[in-house]
Design an enzyme around this catalytic site. Structure first.
Site, PDB file in Angstrom:
ATOM      1  N   LYS A   1       0.929  -1.399   0.106  1.00 42.09           N
ATOM      2  CA  LYS A   1       0.050   0.186   0.284  1.00 42.09           C
ATOM      3  C   LYS A   1       0.760   1.062  -0.039  1.00 42.09           C
ATOM      4  CE  LYS A   1      -3.996  -1.916   2.215  1.00 42.09           C
ATOM      5  NZ  LYS A   1      -4.947  -2.010   3.322  1.00 42.09           N
TER       6      LYS A   1
ATOM      7  N   LYS B   1      -7.077 -10.704  -8.357  1.00 41.50           N
ATOM      8  CA  LYS B   1      -8.302 -11.002  -7.633  1.00 41.50           C
ATOM      9  C   LYS B   1      -9.284  -9.911  -8.093  1.00 41.50           C
ATOM     10  CE  LYS B   1      -7.703  -9.076  -3.241  1.00 41.50           C
ATOM     11  NZ  LYS B   1      -7.561  -9.487  -1.704  1.00 41.50           N
TER      12      LYS B   1
ATOM     13  N   LYS C   1     -12.059  -3.979  -5.393  1.00 41.36           N
ATOM     14  CA  LYS C   1     -12.785  -2.617  -5.439  1.00 41.36           C
ATOM     15  C   LYS C   1     -11.837  -1.232  -5.683  1.00 41.36           C
ATOM     16  CE  LYS C   1     -16.132   0.528  -4.643  1.00 41.36           C
ATOM     17  NZ  LYS C   1     -17.573   0.299  -5.164  1.00 41.36           N
TER      18      LYS C   1
END
Length: 388
Positions: free
Chosen positions: A169, A251, A254
């Protein structure tokens, strides 16, 4: 060595540790409680030795799981987690909309408020029953942040720095917020505050559950036995193998900037058809299931299977007379049929925000009853309780 190889090596080593015989573990229980098939109700094994604290008494079985308020759920969320929550929910299940976690990255305040209600509506529309379980908003229970501070005083910077999600991240960030670095401690507090014994997670969260186990052990050794040892519950791969419609190597997520990569629970029927038509396939026209050689087509078959309950062999047999372009329309029809009642229920719930707020308030009050008792024990153990 590439980042992908490092990631695979990390997961491999983690799983090796998780699946060691219980005799190799100091606590006598394996980290990974069990894997479950996605189409079967969760049935925990009675031989799980999750009691590490609570004065050596067997801790009551309690499930905790959280989800960030990213707005509306997509099918990857549903089949990978929420469906299992619905199947296993009871009075000892807590499901939290973890809004404190969401602000580790920039958020628009107005959008965050709306997304909390959208997530609540999504979960209820999928079958979460607030009378059977505890559904609540994390920030309504201040003990999450209070316990997180105590636990942060028991962990180290190197321990947090090794967690892979922080590296992922923060890779493209110049100014990294402290919250992003220490949010795994808050995640541990979420779990331990309710003395959860079972935590449903994806494989990308396994090391975070290890941190919760570590902090429970450190706290208990230092201050006395209060926290049980939480076990990760990882569902069978059939529950979590739904991939991006645009890239079967990733995967469904969102955070993917391509909206056509995922199908959201509230997508209109025409939008679902368009997303399925734009889904990646390959140069072979036949409908066959081979995840290794034909991952994109196999991903559509998995989506079809999850929405209908049909197995891959039957799907391929029933669609052997059409090509993949035509098959995409078959998948879209199955998805729309599956989503119709969820979509309808979601839209009805969203019309009454006060009802959604009342459910979160009720759940928050029930969660707070548990949290306050745990926090009282923690304060007394740490020495934060002073009385005359």
């Amino acid at each position: 060595m590439s980042g992908l190889c490092l990631s695979r090596l990390c997961v491999s080593r983690t799983l090796h540790c998780l699946l060691r015989p219980a005799a190799e573990s100091k606590s006598g229980s394996s980290f990974l409680d069990r894997k479950f098939f996605s189409n079967s109700p969760l049935a925990f094994s009675d031989n799980n030795n999750s009691q590490e604290g609570t004065n050596s008494k067997k801790a009551p079985r309690r499930i905790f799981s959280g989800i960030q308020p990213t707005g509306v759920l997509h099918l990857g969320n549903y089949f990978g987690a929420v469906r299992q929550w619905v199947q296993t929910q009871n009075e000892n299940s807590l499901f939290s909309i973890v809004d404190l976690h969401s602000i580790t990255l920039p958020q628009d305040p107005k959008a965050l408020k709306e997304n909390i209600l959208k997530m609540a509506a999504s979960l209820l529309a999928c079958g979460i029953d607030h009378e059977k379980c505890i559904l609540f908003q994390q920030s309504k229970v201040p003990q999450h942040a209070e316990l997180s501070w105590v636990l942060s005083c028991l962990t180290t910077l190197p321990r947090l720095g090794h967690l892979p999600q922080f590296k992922e991240k923060s890779a493209k960030m110049t100014d990294i917020p402290l919250g992003l670095y220490i949010y795994p401690v808050l995640q541990s507090a979420d779990i331990l505050l309710y003395k959860a014994t079972h935590v449903p997670v994806g494989e990308d969260q396994l090391q975070h559950i290890q941190l919760a186990q570590h902090l429970a052990r450190v706290f208990n050794n230092k201050y006395g036995p209060i926290f049980p040892r939480p076990s990760a519950v990882v569902y069978d791969e059939s529950a979590s193998r739904l991939k991006s419609l645009r890239n079967p190597d990733k995967k469904m997520s969102k955070s993917d900037p391509d909206a056509k990569s995922r199908i959201e629970l509230t997508d209109d029927p025409d939008v679902v058809v368009e997303k399925c038509k734009k889904a990646m396939t390959d140069f072979t026209s036949a409908v066959t299931y081979d995840p290794a050689i034909r991952p994109a087509v196999s991903n559509l078959i998995i989506l079809h299977s999850l929405c209908t309950g049909l197995d891959a062999d039957r799907i391929c047999h029933e669609n052997q007379h059409i090509d993949t372009a035509q098959y995409k329309l078959v998948v879209a029809e199955a998805v729309n049929e599956f989503l119709r009642p969820i979509r309808h229920r979601y839209m009805e719930l969203l019309k009454d925000p006060n009802y959604l707020i009342s459910i979160l308030d009720q759940g928050g009050a029930r969660a707070a009853d548990i949290a306050q008792e745990t926090w009282r024990e923690v304060k007394s153990a740490v020495g934060l309780t002073v009385s005359s």
